[in-house]
Design an enzyme around this catalytic site. Structure first.
Site, PDB file in Angstrom:
ATOM      1  N   ASP A  13       8.554  -5.714  -1.988  1.00 42.83           N
ATOM      2  CA  ASP A  13       7.392  -4.672  -1.864  1.00 42.83           C
ATOM      3  C   ASP A  13       7.919  -3.102  -1.784  1.00 42.83           C
ATOM      4  OD1 ASP A  13       4.682  -3.757  -0.943  1.00 42.83           O
ATOM      5  OD2 ASP A  13       5.777  -3.510   0.920  1.00 42.83           O
ATOM      6  N   ASP A  15       6.107   0.224  -0.882  1.00 45.58           N
ATOM      7  CA  ASP A  15       5.370   0.896   0.312  1.00 45.58           C
ATOM      8  C   ASP A  15       5.619   0.433   1.650  1.00 45.58           C
ATOM      9  OD1 ASP A  15       4.171   3.380  -0.952  1.00 45.58           O
ATOM     10  OD2 ASP A  15       2.772   1.957  -1.887  1.00 45.58           O
ATOM     11  N   LYS A 184      -1.721  -8.430  -4.059  1.00 48.57           N
ATOM     12  CA  LYS A 184      -1.457  -9.136  -2.980  1.00 48.57           C
ATOM     13  C   LYS A 184      -2.551  -9.121  -1.659  1.00 48.57           C
ATOM     14  CE  LYS A 184       2.632  -6.735  -2.557  1.00 48.57           C
ATOM     15  NZ  LYS A 184       3.668  -6.424  -2.431  1.00 48.57           N
ATOM     16  N   ASP A 208       6.315  -5.673   4.451  1.00 50.12           N
ATOM     17  CA  ASP A 208       6.233  -4.937   5.701  1.00 50.12           C
ATOM     18  C   ASP A 208       5.068  -5.282   6.249  1.00 50.12           C
ATOM     19  OD1 ASP A 208       5.148  -3.156   3.817  1.00 50.12           O
ATOM     20  OD2 ASP A 208       4.485  -2.147   5.560  1.00 50.12           O
TER      21      ASP A 208
END
Length: 266
Positions: A13, A15, A184, A208
């Site tokens: 990922d 961000d 996602k 995260d």
């Protein structure tokens, strides 16, 4: 078992995992450098639909994480592919930014303001009542509603800002209808990323956000690692996991990417 004995690959990922706004997440550059050193396959997989792969790679490189567009998978690319391979047609009304519109055009889709076959929506920082009205009208008339990603919030420079899922809430509420979700935690983006990755190594999904990154990895049957550097933090992680489906528990929970490398022995 060391990395010499077991091969790993990674879907990473962005961000909250590699960066937050214009700030690099600690250990992100060293993490990617270590994967390159060991020739471990990886791709950056982002729900963010606003940027082109070239712009994403440039952003990463500017922050000291050398990257190429070929290493980036965006929800816009996957949404464009979904619509381009559909039998519904090729006319699209797009609510989104440059990354989305560029992906649609590269896929050979036609951006229109009337009679679309699809309404596709991503993050749009110029979202307006007019765009909401057009989306509701076109979907009511039979266009398929495609949502690039369901993220309600995004980490940005130390704060959380509304994401594409927040905009989608107004469209869904008006229509009492659900979109086709590409990003996602849904499968389309993961299947596309795995196809692009093209490896028989053990694949780990790193992110995260339990509600998107970890959910997507679990839905695709992959190993998952949650890092506490974005949406999830040491202070809220248990609360976030308690709100997630029980089968979305990550395989590893790490304070940061350096801890993840150590726990995977790479």
């Amino acid at each position: 078992m060391t990395v010499a004995e077991k091969r790993y690959a990674f879907l990473i990922d962005l961000d909250g995992t590699m960066y937050a706004g214009h700030s690099t997440i600690p250990h992100a550059a060293a993490f990617v450098a270590r994967l390159r050193e060991l020739s471990l396959p990886f791709l950056f997989v982002t729900n963010n639909s606003s940027r082109t792969p070239e712009a994403v790679a440039g952003h990463l490189t500017d922050m000291g994480i050398a990257s190429t567009a070929a290493e980036v998978v965006t929800s816009s690319q996957c949404a464009a592919r979904y619509m381009a391979t559909s039998t519904r047609g090729r006319r699209v009304y797009a609510i989104g930014e440059d990354g989305l519109k560029s992906a649609l055009q590269e896929a050979g889709l036609e951006l229109v303001e009337e009679r679309p076959d699809f309404v596709v929506q991503g993050i749009d920082r110029q979202f307006s009542y007019h765009k909401l009205e057009m989306a509701v009208r076109f979907i009511s008339e039979g266009a398929e509603y495609v949502l690039t990603n369901p993220d309600r919030l995004l980490p940005s420079d130390g704060r959380l800002v509304p994401g594409a899922g927040s905009i989608s809430g107004s469209i869904r509420e008006a229509l009492q209808a659900e979109p086709t979700v590409i990003g996602k935690p849904c499968r389309p983006i993961m299947d596309y990323a795995l196809e692009r990755l093209g490896t028989d190594s053990e694949v780990w999904v790193i992110g995260d956000n339990p509600a998107t990154d970890i959910g997507a990895g679990r839905a695709a049957g992959l190993r998952t690692a949650l890092v506490l550097t974005g949406i999830a933090t040491p202070d809220n992680v248990e609360e976030l996991l308690a709100r997630s489906p029980s089968d979305w528990r990550p395989d590893l929970i790490c304070e940061n990417l350096a801890e993840l490398l150590a726990r995977l022995d790479v």
